[in-house]
Design a protein around this motif. Sequence first.
Motif, PDB file in Angstrom:
ATOM      1  N   LEU A  81       8.368  14.223 -11.494  1.00 46.33           N
ATOM      2  CA  LEU A  81       7.497  13.591 -10.500  1.00 46.33           C
ATOM      3  C   LEU A  81       7.712  12.090 -10.454  1.00 46.33           C
ATOM      4  CD1 LEU A  81       5.173  13.707  -8.436  1.00 46.33           C
ATOM      5  CD2 LEU A  81       3.580  13.545 -10.361  1.00 46.33           C
ATOM      6  N   GLU A  82       7.751  11.436 -11.593  1.00 41.10           N
ATOM      7  CA  GLU A  82       7.948   9.983 -11.621  1.00 41.10           C
ATOM      8  C   GLU A  82       9.341   9.627 -11.116  1.00 41.10           C
ATOM      9  OE1 GLU A  82       7.436   6.124 -11.637  1.00 41.10           O
ATOM     10  OE2 GLU A  82       5.829   7.596 -11.963  1.00 41.10           O
ATOM     11  N   GLN A  83      10.347  10.433 -11.446  1.00 37.08           N
ATOM     12  CA  GLN A  83      11.695  10.177 -10.937  1.00 37.08           C
ATOM     13  C   GLN A  83      11.724  10.242  -9.417  1.00 37.08           C
ATOM     14  OE1 GLN A  83      14.622  13.062 -12.163  1.00 37.08           O
ATOM     15  NE2 GLN A  83      16.287  12.085 -11.014  1.00 37.08           N
ATOM     16  N   ALA A  84      11.054  11.243  -8.856  1.00 39.28           N
ATOM     17  CA  ALA A  84      11.010  11.377  -7.395  1.00 39.28           C
ATOM     18  C   ALA A  84      10.270  10.201  -6.766  1.00 39.28           C
ATOM     19  CB  ALA A  84      10.348  12.698  -7.019  1.00 39.28           C
ATOM     20  N   THR A  85       9.177   9.778  -7.405  1.00 36.64           N
ATOM     21  CA  THR A  85       8.406   8.644  -6.884  1.00 36.64           C
ATOM     22  C   THR A  85       9.237   7.366  -6.915  1.00 36.64           C
ATOM     23  OG1 THR A  85       6.371   9.682  -7.709  1.00 36.64           O
ATOM     24  CG2 THR A  85       6.260   7.350  -7.119  1.00 36.64           C
ATOM     25  N   THR A  86       9.942   7.139  -7.993  1.00 39.45           N
ATOM     26  CA  THR A  86      10.788   5.949  -8.114  1.00 39.45           C
ATOM     27  C   THR A  86      11.925   5.985  -7.101  1.00 39.45           C
ATOM     28  OG1 THR A  86      10.259   5.699 -10.459  1.00 39.45           O
ATOM     29  CG2 THR A  86      12.282   4.644  -9.674  1.00 39.45           C
TER      30      THR A  86
END
Length: 270
Positions: A237-242
Motif C-alpha cells: 500500500l505504501e509503495q503504491a501511494t509513493t
Amino acid sequence: MSATDKLFAGSIPQIYDSLLVPLLFESYARDLAERVARLEPRNILETGAGTGVLTRAVAEKLPAAARIVATDLNQPMLDRAADRQREDRRISWRQADALSLPFADGEFDAVVCQFGVMFFPDKAQGYREARRVLEPGGHFLFNVWDRLAANEFADVVAEAVAEIFPKDPPAFLARTPYGHHDLGTIREELTAAGFGAITFETVDVRSTARSSREPAIAFCQGTPLRNEIEARDASRLEQATTAAAEALARRFGQGPVDGGMRAHVIAARR
C-alpha cells in the motif's frame, strides 16, 4: 462492479473526509447546493451522503423550516458526517440503501445525490426509487464524474498504481467513480424510470493540494482503491501511494499541485 467498490470502512472515512473532500468534493457541493436552493424545497432526501459535504452545503442555503434526511449505505461514513456536523435539528442521518429506500411514496420534494449514483449496482433501480419517494413535480439533482482522462489527478494515480500491479491492475477508479459518464445512457435510464425535463450541464473545476503526496494518499488510502491494492498485496500500500505521489509530482511539479476536474450535473423532474 466489485463488492469492495461500495465499502468505505476502517480508516477510509477519516482519510476520505480530511483529504478527498477538500480535494474533489467541496467545490462541486457548493455548486449543487446552489442549484438545490433555487428550487426552494421543503423536504430533501440525500442519498450517498458520504461524510456530509453536500449536506452541510445545502443546510447553509435552506431556511429553518426545511428538513434534510441524509442517507448512505455505509454507517461509518455517516458516523463521520454526524461527528462533523454542528447541532442542526433540520438534519437527520440514516443508514439506507438507495436501491430500496425506507421512505413512503411522495415523501420528498427534492432528492439529491453528489457523486453517488456511480456506486449503485443497479442504476435504473436507484433512479426508480428516487422517483418513487418524490412528490409529483419533485426534483432529482445529482452529479457524476466525466471519464477518467478528464480528471487529471485521478487519471495519473490510476496509471501509477496499475504499474505496481501490471498483471492485475486495480480498476476501481475507471470502473466505478469515473465509469458512469455516458449522458445518452443516463438519459435513457432516467426516462425509463419515469423522469422528464432532463437536463445536463458540464462543470469544470480546478483541484489544488499542498503537495503531490496529498492526492496520492487521498486516492490510494481514502477510497476503495485501497481495498483493491490490499487484496493484491497489503504490504505494498505504501509503495503504491509513493508511486502515485511521484507520478503526480512529475506531471504537476514539486510543491503545490493543480489539476483539472470535470463533472456532469443532471436535473430531472417526476
